[in-house]
Design an enzyme around this catalytic site. Structure first.
Site, PDB file in Angstrom:
ATOM      1  N   VAL A  12       0.861  -1.173   0.000  1.00 16.27           N
ATOM      2  CA  VAL A  12       0.000   0.000   0.000  1.00 16.27           C
ATOM      3  C   VAL A  12       0.898   1.223   0.000  1.00 16.27           C
ATOM      4  O   VAL A  12       2.074   1.147   0.384  1.00 16.27           O
ATOM      5  CB  VAL A  12      -0.916  -0.022   1.258  1.00 16.27           C
ATOM      6  CG1 VAL A  12      -0.106  -0.073   2.545  1.00 16.27           C
ATOM      7  CG2 VAL A  12      -1.896   1.147   1.287  1.00 16.27           C
ATOM      8  N   HIS A  70      12.994  -0.271  16.017  1.00 16.01           N
ATOM      9  CA  HIS A  70      11.933  -0.448  15.035  1.00 16.01           C
ATOM     10  C   HIS A  70      12.290   0.458  13.863  1.00 16.01           C
ATOM     11  O   HIS A  70      12.744   1.587  14.045  1.00 16.01           O
ATOM     12  CB  HIS A  70      10.582  -0.087  15.642  1.00 16.01           C
ATOM     13  CG  HIS A  70      10.179  -1.007  16.753  1.00 16.01           C
ATOM     14  ND1 HIS A  70       9.138  -1.900  16.646  1.00 16.01           N
ATOM     15  CD2 HIS A  70      10.699  -1.183  17.993  1.00 16.01           C
ATOM     16  CE1 HIS A  70       9.030  -2.595  17.782  1.00 16.01           C
ATOM     17  NE2 HIS A  70       9.966  -2.171  18.613  1.00 16.01           N
ATOM     18  N   HIS A  74      11.083  -6.628  10.851  1.00 17.96           N
ATOM     19  CA  HIS A  74      12.155  -5.670  10.614  1.00 17.96           C
ATOM     20  C   HIS A  74      13.260  -6.255   9.737  1.00 17.96           C
ATOM     21  O   HIS A  74      14.424  -6.288  10.118  1.00 17.96           O
ATOM     22  CB  HIS A  74      12.762  -5.222  11.951  1.00 17.96           C
ATOM     23  CG  HIS A  74      11.795  -4.563  12.869  1.00 17.96           C
ATOM     24  ND1 HIS A  74      11.963  -4.541  14.236  1.00 17.96           N
ATOM     25  CD2 HIS A  74      10.648  -3.889  12.621  1.00 17.96           C
ATOM     26  CE1 HIS A  74      10.958  -3.885  14.796  1.00 17.96           C
ATOM     27  NE2 HIS A  74      10.153  -3.492  13.832  1.00 17.96           N
ATOM     28  N   VAL A 111       7.356  -3.611 -10.719  1.00 17.41           N
ATOM     29  CA  VAL A 111       8.547  -3.538 -11.558  1.00 17.41           C
ATOM     30  C   VAL A 111       8.981  -4.960 -11.851  1.00 17.41           C
ATOM     31  O   VAL A 111       9.296  -5.730 -10.930  1.00 17.41           O
ATOM     32  CB  VAL A 111       9.661  -2.749 -10.854  1.00 17.41           C
ATOM     33  CG1 VAL A 111      10.968  -2.853 -11.636  1.00 17.41           C
ATOM     34  CG2 VAL A 111       9.247  -1.296 -10.679  1.00 17.41           C
TER      35      VAL A 111
END
Length: 633
Positions: A115, A609, A565, A294
């Site tokens: 998104v 984070h 992460h 892509v």
């Protein structure tokens, strides 16, 4: 998972930015000329698009594979902070890992934002910059002082504005206080906003290390928890191990402090809402193309012995038409630690042997592409507690959830305006005399960087266990911040429409197992402090037997999940590495016209984070790009 009720959704109202220059078909941009093509509209790509188009003569195309963050009946699910634990699959790449050898061969869900805003639109909202050591290590091993804490502060604070507009900051740390010196002219990024309930935050945050004029909104919790007083009491009772930290975004995160989240005025603040808002999308020199992948980077020539990559091939389905776009100055890959290596490999940039296995001709032999992946693994711990004042009741009751929605719609306050992950967070190091450090050494970036993290949730939190039908709980998420295990991202096929093979290689080194075991024991000591004596009833059944190292290790193997992460899959070349993918300016080595700006460039795992550090990396990268092409800063 949260209960959703039709009437709840109909009640919600949120401010939405416009979509002035959003395109949904690559043929709409096929015949246009662009100076820069940026691939990926996450934390990095959104910053780059915003900053580069500040100069009206610079033309940019930003390509995002995912959907709009403002259109559709379910967009509220990524805007209301409380819904963070249950993001709909239409906003996610819906990746899974390969079986994890050290985790009983479990295959893990691996969420990534699909998104505008990327994972900043779907993450758990934690705003943590990391320690000064993290940036200083990057500067030291890259040989580029521009990545040091001191040099990066203007960019961190570009995402962290001061009390006055148009100020640049220099932060000076001493043992007990933080001071800030302002310098004129630099724009800002982060704004510390009041908490949703407007309470006085004195003693909960240091405003001097935050801002009030930037587009990324951050705030403290605006919904008090029954845990708050007990968490703070524990920092007094066990101060030697769990000290209080006024503001962990000062450069020294160690200790327990109040969590800062990317929430402003009760609504998620993402890279899309901050950098791709209506005024930015209205710029004539920025086009944003969504719903488009892509498929490969296109070589457009050679400069000396190096291939030039200024072309980009786009498609919207595996069998769909291919459209090629060409930049005049640079292609910038900001597709994230999963998407960036996949695109590189599909373009012939990667390990020659692996590319040949998929019939891809090698253009740049770069063995590090897709290698050295790292992530933060975590385990949940829960305790049954002696109260009904937890979020468990709301999560189980449609009536209570709808009542909370009514409050939210009327005021943008209450539980829905806040981060359900908790009100406090803690970062800790193993003690200096730790046998783990003696045996394995210190994998962290330095003495102000943590080995593990604790968060404190006022409900049952887990992604590996079913939520109990009855009972009230508190939870701690116990995360390994400085792991040594390294995994990979590999191609499953040569198609951009086939998910790559993701292997975070969780817990595959003895030091990782030993450190996370010690972290679980630290969490248990925290919950055993006198502050919890009349509150904690007993550990949740799954963790009852975690009383020995062997039992804790078995629990870890059964419960580890990702903290989402990923990094390191297109790492920076440094003085201590034999090879890398990008140089210290983030340019792809042995190629021309191609730069990478996202978390994939970190040569070591970053102890935070990721959204705040990536915002900072992208801010500096924007200036690097401008200087390289003579664009006014």
């Amino acid at each position: 998972m949260l209960f959703r009720h039709a009437s709840l959704i109909s009640l919600l109202y949120l401010l939405r930015q416009g979509s002035a220059s959003l395109f949904t078909d690559p043929t709409q941009v096929a015949n246009k000329s662009y100076d820069f093509v940026i691939i990926g509209a996450g934390a990095a790509g959104s910053v780059l698009a915003h900053r580069l188009t500040e100069h009206s003569a610079t033309n940019v195309l930003l390509v995002e594979a995912g959907r709009s963050n403002t259109d559709g009946p379910d967009v509220r699910d990524i805007q209301v902070p409380y819904f963070v634990v249950d993001i709909p699959p239409s906003f996610d790449w819906n990746y899974t890992t390969v079986p994890q050898k050290a985790l009983q061969n479990r295959t893990l869900s691996y969420p990534r934002g699909y998104v505008l805003g990327g994972s900043t639109s779907t993450n758990f909202l934690f705003y943590t910059r990391g320690s000064s050591d993290e940036f200083d290590r990057l500067a030291r091993i890259s040989g580029d002082e521009g990545w040091s804490w001191k040099a990066m502060l203007p960019y961190i604070l570009k995402a962290s504005a001061r009390l006055l507009p148009q100020l640049d900051m220099t932060l000076t740390l001493t043992a007990h206080r933080t001071t800030l010196t302002a310098h004129p002219t630099r724009p800002q990024t982060e704004t510390l906003t009041p908490p949703a309930d407007g309470h006085d935050t004195h003693g909960e945050v240091d405003p001097a290390v935050h801002g009030k004029t930037g587009p990324v909104l951050t705030s403290l919790s605006g919904n008090a928890s029954v845990l708050d007083a007990r968490v703070l009491q524990t920092t007094a009772e066990l101060a030697a191990e769990f000290p209080f930290n006024l503001d962990m975004n000062s450069g020294n995160p160690l200790g327990v402090g109040w969590l800062q989240s990317t929430i402003g005025h009760g609504v998620r603040s993402s890279a899309a809402t901050a950098f791709l808002a209506q005024d930015t999308l209205a710029r004539r020199n920025l086009d944003v193309l969504i719903g488009t992948r892509v498929t490969r980077l296109v070589q457009t020539g050679r400069r000396g012995s190096s291939p030039v990559f200024l072309g980009v091939e786009l498609a919207q389905s595996a069998a769909g038409a291919r459209v090629q776009i060409q930049a005049t100055k640079e292609v910038i890959l900001s597709a994230g630690s999963i998407g960036t290596p996949q695109i590189l490999m599909m373009s012939g940039i990667g390990d020659a042997g692996e590319l040949a296995a998929h019939g891809i001709a090698t253009v740049v032999d770069a063995p590090d592409v897709g290698k050295h992946m790292q992530d933060h693994p975590w385990v949940p711990l829960q305790w049954q507690v002696n109260t009904n004042d937890t979020l468990d009741s709301i999560n189980r009751s449609p009536d209570l959830l709808n009542a909370a929605a009514e409050i939210y719609n009327a005021t943008k306050q209450g539980v829905m305006a806040n981060n359900p992950g908790g009100n406090q967070i803690g970062w800790f190091r193993l003690p200096r005399n730790s046998s783990v450090l003696r045996e394995f050494g210190d994998a962290s970036a330095g003495p102000s960087s943590p080995h593990f993290e604790l968060t404190f949730g006022n409900s049952f939190l887990s992604f590996t266990q079913p939520v109990p039908a009855i009972g009230s709980f508190m939870s701690m998420c116990v995360a390994l911040v400085a792991p040594t295990s390294r995994g990979s991202v590999k191609l499953a096929s040569a198609s951009a429409f086939d998910a790559p093979l993701i292997d975070p290689a969780f817990m595959q080194t003895p030091s990782d197992v030993a450190t996370l075991t010690e972290a679980v024991k630290a969490a248990q000591r925290f919950a055993a402090a006198p502050a919890w004596a009349d509150f904690v009833i007993k550990p949740f059944v799954a963790a009852v037997n975690t009383t020995t190292d062997a039992a804790i290790r078995a629990y870890i193997a059964d419960q580890v999940a990702t903290f989402r992460h990923p990094m390191g899959t297109a790492r920076m070349s440094t003085s201590e590495l034999d090879s890398g993918v990008v140089d210290s300016r983030l340019l792809v080595e042995n190629a021309v016209g191609l730069r990478i700006v996202d978390a994939s460039i970190f040569p070591h795992i970053f102890g935070a984070h990721l959204q705040a550090p990536v915002y900072a990396i992208a801010e500096r990268a924007s200036d690097l790009v401008k200087r390289a092409h003579g664009i006014p800063l």
